[in-house]
Design an enzyme around this catalytic site. Structure first.
Site: not given
Length: 294
Positions: A57-58, A60, A106-107, A129, A232, A258
């Site tokens: 949720k940064s 990606t 990747t996370h 973020r 976005f 959002k």
């Protein structure tokens, strides 16, 4: 497959895959998912690989789309979604067969990515973020994606997030892992990109900076077109229909929720903010990461 249901204080559980003490999102499309994840450090890289690393949720999806356009030298929407090139959500066979140049994401923490990638000094983009915004976005992600089987409340979710009882574990561990990598290997080709700069400051300037890092020759008109396509709202309109509606609550994909800065202020109580700040100051007291608490 060691699927576990991780409870919060109220007994609400989050369904995750546990691999050697680390939580991951489950995947029905990867046979032997646990073993595939374990094998990632042994995967063979290519010199022109580019890796995007970020905590969930940064942003990606956003930066993957930008980098993919830059590496292809085409201001055109990239077919598919970033999960199709995400190390922990694809089998090694797919990784090996992706065409070059591979734009991977990747996370994972740095010690969990392919060792050959680091040995070859493949370029890495590190997306950062504000973790308060991440926690809110992750809560909505967990609530709406059916595979997590999660029905908990925001009140119990924030302590869960702070403990790291979510897929990919603790934001603090992840961030300190990559920060330590940067400190230990100061000449490694890694570029830190802040979500807040991409969103609120000057998106075109940030895309120019990314292009320069990737050593991609391009003119201003091309970069402006990339910036426009990767706005976005444009991405939500074009990319969200590619998500499988059956995976989402009420059949409504919501990967692009959002994409704003500061939404945490609509969710956090004063007490929750105080708790977060206390944990943050304890865990990050020696950190040099400049988190933008907008």
């Amino acid at each position: 497959m060691p699927v576990v249901r991780v409870p919060d204080e109220a007994g609400h559980t989050l369904t995750l895959l546990e691999v050697d003490g680390t939580y991951r999102a489950t995947s029905r499309s990867v046979p032997g998912h646990e073993n595939e994840i374990r094998s990632i450090p042994t995967w063979q890289a290519r010199d022109d690989d580019v890796l995007i690393c970020s905590y969930p949720k940064s942003g990606t999806h956003w930066i993957w789309e930008v980098v993919s356009m830059l590496m292809r030298s085409k201001a055109e929407r990239v077919p598919g979604v970033k999960e199709s090139a995400m190390l922990e959500l694809i089998p090694q066979s797919r990784f090996d067969n992706l065409p070059s140049p591979r734009v991977l994401n990747t996370h994972l923490q740095y010690g969990q990515v392919p060792k050959d990638m680091l040995n070859r000094r493949c370029k890495i983009l590190y997306m950062i973020r504000n973790p308060k915004d991440i926690s809110v976005s992750f809560f909505n992600h967990h609530t709406k994606l059916l595979d997590y089987e999660f029905t908990g409340s925001w009140e119990q979710y924030l302590p869960r997030f702070l403990r790291g009882d979510v897929d990919c574990g603790s934001w603090f561990d992840f961030t300190l892992s990559w920060e330590n990598f940067i400190v230990q290997i100061p000449d490694y080709p890694i570029l830190a990109v802040y979500f807040e700069d991409m969103k609120n400051s000057n998106p075109l300037r940030e895309i120019e900076r990314i292009a320069a890092f990737l050593e991609v020759p391009c003119d201003v008109m091309f970069l402006e077109r990339v910036a426009q396509l990767c706005n976005f709202n444009e991405m939500k309109r074009d990319k969200e229909p590619l998500e499988d509606a059956e995976d989402w609550r009420d059949g409504k994909p919501d990967m692009y929720r959002k994409g704003v800065v500061g939404d945490w202020k609509n969710w956090f109580t004063v007490g929750q903010n105080d708790l977060f700040d206390k944990v943050f100051s304890e865990r990050m007291k020696n950190s040099q990461t400049n988190v933008r608490f907008s």
